[in-house]
Structures are given as structure tokens and as C-alpha cells.
Write an enzyme that holds these catalytic residues in place. Sequence first.
Site, PDB file in Angstrom:
ATOM      1  N   GLY A 235       1.008  -1.313  -0.100  1.00 34.75           N
ATOM      2  CA  GLY A 235      -0.102   0.098   0.038  1.00 34.75           C
ATOM      3  C   GLY A 235       0.807   1.138   0.018  1.00 34.75           C
ATOM      4  O   GLY A 235       0.193   2.124   0.561  1.00 34.75           O
ATOM      5  N   GLU A 279      -3.372  -2.608   6.792  1.00 36.88           N
ATOM      6  CA  GLU A 279      -4.832  -2.348   6.087  1.00 36.88           C
ATOM      7  C   GLU A 279      -4.591  -1.993   4.391  1.00 36.88           C
ATOM      8  O   GLU A 279      -5.656  -2.398   4.177  1.00 36.88           O
ATOM      9  CB  GLU A 279      -4.976  -0.925   6.737  1.00 36.88           C
ATOM     10  CG  GLU A 279      -4.504   0.171   5.923  1.00 36.88           C
ATOM     11  CD  GLU A 279      -3.153   0.441   5.920  1.00 36.88           C
ATOM     12  OE1 GLU A 279      -2.582   1.020   5.145  1.00 36.88           O
ATOM     13  OE2 GLU A 279      -2.180   0.066   6.942  1.00 36.88           O
ATOM     14  N   ASP A 280      -3.524  -1.955   4.010  1.00 35.04           N
ATOM     15  CA  ASP A 280      -3.462  -1.804   2.614  1.00 35.04           C
ATOM     16  C   ASP A 280      -3.614  -3.023   1.726  1.00 35.04           C
ATOM     17  O   ASP A 280      -4.682  -3.236   0.960  1.00 35.04           O
ATOM     18  CB  ASP A 280      -1.994  -1.109   2.127  1.00 35.04           C
ATOM     19  CG  ASP A 280      -0.987  -1.930   2.794  1.00 35.04           C
ATOM     20  OD1 ASP A 280      -1.258  -3.039   3.487  1.00 35.04           O
ATOM     21  OD2 ASP A 280       0.087  -1.398   3.006  1.00 35.04           O
ATOM     22  N   ASN A 281      -3.088  -4.155   2.424  1.00 39.31           N
ATOM     23  CA  ASN A 281      -3.472  -5.468   2.093  1.00 39.31           C
ATOM     24  C   ASN A 281      -4.779  -5.899   1.992  1.00 39.31           C
ATOM     25  O   ASN A 281      -5.554  -6.550   1.342  1.00 39.31           O
ATOM     26  CB  ASN A 281      -2.397  -6.390   2.408  1.00 39.31           C
ATOM     27  CG  ASN A 281      -2.448  -7.781   1.528  1.00 39.31           C
ATOM     28  OD1 ASN A 281      -3.041  -8.649   2.236  1.00 39.31           O
ATOM     29  ND2 ASN A 281      -1.464  -7.943   0.713  1.00 39.31           N
TER      30      ASN A 281
END
Length: 458
Positions: A235, A279-281
Site C-alpha cells: 500500500g 490495512e493496505d493489503n
Amino acid sequence: MNITQPLDSPTLSQAFNRQAMTYVFAVVGLIWYCFMCAISILGLVAARRRYRSCPASPRRTADSAPGVSILRPLKGLDTNLYENLESTFKQEYPNYEIIFSVADENDQALTVVRALKSKYPDVKASVIIGEEVVGVNPKVNNLMRPVRAAANDILWVIDSGVIVDPGTLARSVDVLTGLPTSRSNKTISLVHHVPFALIDEDKIGSRLEAAFLNTNHAKMYIAINTVGVESCVVGKSNLYRRSDLERVNGSLIPVRSQIASTHEPVVYGLAAFGKFLAEDNMIASALWHELGLRHDLSSDVACNVVGNMSFLDYVWRRMRWIRVRKRMVLAATLAEPFTESLVVCVLGSLSCRTIFGFPPWIFALLHYTLWLSIDLDVYTSIGGNKINSQGMFGFILAWVGREVLALPIYLFAIFGDEIIWRGQRYQVLHNGEARLCTDQKGSRPWFSFRRIGQYHQI
């Protein structure tokens, strides 16, 4: 009188079975070796096709270009911060805004933001001060208000440590919206960019990090996303729609199969991802699994100036990645050592010796010649230029160090669940969720860090 005793039949059978099993294992090992070579070559070919030609987008001057809100969460004076943030002011795109966000009104990054706003008065840029705590992830807390305040549906979330090319936004919007000139023919919900490390300080950790990100990581990242059988997103720089984000909750259960609970209300949107460190993944995986949408790369990279990274900084950063991934994708993490060049070389050499009688030392020489050549080619493709003769020796040393360290770091990391991120200690829980460890007297790593938290992107 000497009588030759016949060999015991069970003994013959056991010897035959051992030989057969050895041969079977050798065949399996050779198949795996060939598979890993194929993946590596796929990464090389895909990198050449995608990054060695970077076409200009017609969106640069199009009056009908969709609006984009660029969100840059900040905390402190990251390495190269001025140039990183300035790169978003220089985007060749007619319709965008920039929203900077900090949790603390005394954050030093605000000085840089104010200077850039004065330098580029024609660019629509604003600052939001104050976070909204929805979980343990400080980046999500920092993004909550900017996501709501954004004037546009398309959001481009960029880490503070990233610098991008002026044409990145236009080409990324092309991919997201499915413009005929884009490389994708799929329904895309998220556009991401492969990280590329830049070194501004000659530190051993910085060189190891660059050797990892610019070769093995980039090669595998591009290959996996080319095959496109599963979500695989880092991310540092992601483009997606707020309207899509508001429909997912991080359960990874398809929307049609989700059953609303009358006892516990389900949180949707960005707030649902505050409990995850990566959180990006998780956002990417939710868009993939819950909405059935796909991701794609543009022809751009997310350049990250590594800065002053020590050897221990590098080790702990790699450990952090492994411990988070273990809780998110256990099977892939357990298989990870078998994708590293050292283990792959051992498997291939033993297999070829068993099947063909090929000398292991010759195999190892050929293997590492091939592996290094592929990695150098990938580096050239995503970096845009070859390594000069002066820097080649240092790069090869860092590359060898990275390859040798990969397995020991993995073995040390796989048996733990605690990580340190921005000076805070967390325990990684099931599915990548995290719990802040408030008892600071608990177990700690066997080493300490003076500059921990500077390399914060998971």
C-alpha cells in the site's frame, strides 16, 4: 565350504523403496525448481513489457478527466519529505486535489506542507489536523477524516515516503477506468505501484533493503500480479474508489453471502480496517473477495528514498513483514523459504545430481548466474537505467547479503507474533488483526533500536 547366502528379499525391497522414494523426491524437487525459474522469467518479461515503455496518457489535458483526491497521511519529517510531497503537486492531470493529514497540530511535517502550498498556489491543497481513532492502526486513524472530506470518489492514497513521476496519476486513472489505451481488459477496483528503493545514504541496511525491493520483491510482485490468481498489494501508493471502499468490511466474504447480524452491527468502509496493521493489503483483498473486482499495476513505480537504515533496522523490518503475513496468508508464508534462491538452489542441485549425476557445484554456479542476471534485468526495467560499473560491486555484495540473510531472518521471525511499529509494540492476531501491547515490560526482541519507527510502512 563357503556358501553364499542369498540376499534377504525384504532387504532388497527396502533398498528399492528407498531408491524409488529418493528418485521421486528428486523429480518433485526438479519440477519445483523449473516452476520457480518460470515465475522468475515471467517477472522479468512482465517487467520489461510494462516498465520499459511508459506511454503518455491522453488524460493529461482532457477536460473530462474524472476528479481525484490525493490523500497523504503524514507523521514527522520522513526522509526526502519535501521532494516526496512536491511530486504530487507536479502531477500532469487537470482535475485533482491534495489533502494532507496529521494527528498532531505540532507535527513538523506541517512546515513542509505550508512551504509547498505557498510554492504552488494554483494547486488545490488542504490540511486536516486531528485523527479519528477507530482501531490500532495509526495510518487508518489519520485517514478517516480526509476520506470523508475528499471531494472526489477516486482516492489516491500515498505514503509520505513515496515520490512519484508526474504522469503517474493520469496513467493510473487510465487503468482504473478501463481506458482503451490501458493495458488491462479487466474490471479494476484498485491500481497499485511496485515499490522501488532509492538510496541517499550508504548504509548497510539501506543497501540490503534496496537489493530486496528492487530485485526479488519486484520480480515476485510483478509475476504474481501478472498471473492475477489472488490479491497481492503493497500500500505505498494505491488508487481506488471511495464508493467501493464503503461496501466492504474486511471479512473477505462475498457481499452476497454476508448475513447481517442483529446482535453486532457490521462496520463498513475505512473504519473496518483500523484493527489491521496491513490495512493496505486487507483493503485490496476485501475489494477482490467481497466485491469480486480485480487489481492492476500501471506503468509506474512508487519510489521510496530509504534513508539511514541500519542493519538491525533492516532485519526487524523484514521480520515485521513475515509476522504480519503469517497471520494473513499462512500457507503462502510457510512456502516462502522454498521461493528463496538458496533453498531453490539446494533443491535443484540435489535433484539434478540424483537424476542426471550433475555436479552440484557446477549447478550452483549456473543457478546463481541465472538468478542474478534475472534480478539485474528486473532492476533495470523498473529503475529505468542500468547500474554503473562503480555501483555494481556494492550492489552485488548487498544482493548476496540479502539472499544469505533471507532464511535466518525468516526462521527467527516465523516463531513470534510481536512486532514494533513507530515505537509501539503490537501483537499480531488472527487474520492480521493486531492488539497494542500496553505492558511495556513484557518480552522484547533480543536487540534494541535507536531509530525505530522511521521505516513505518508495512
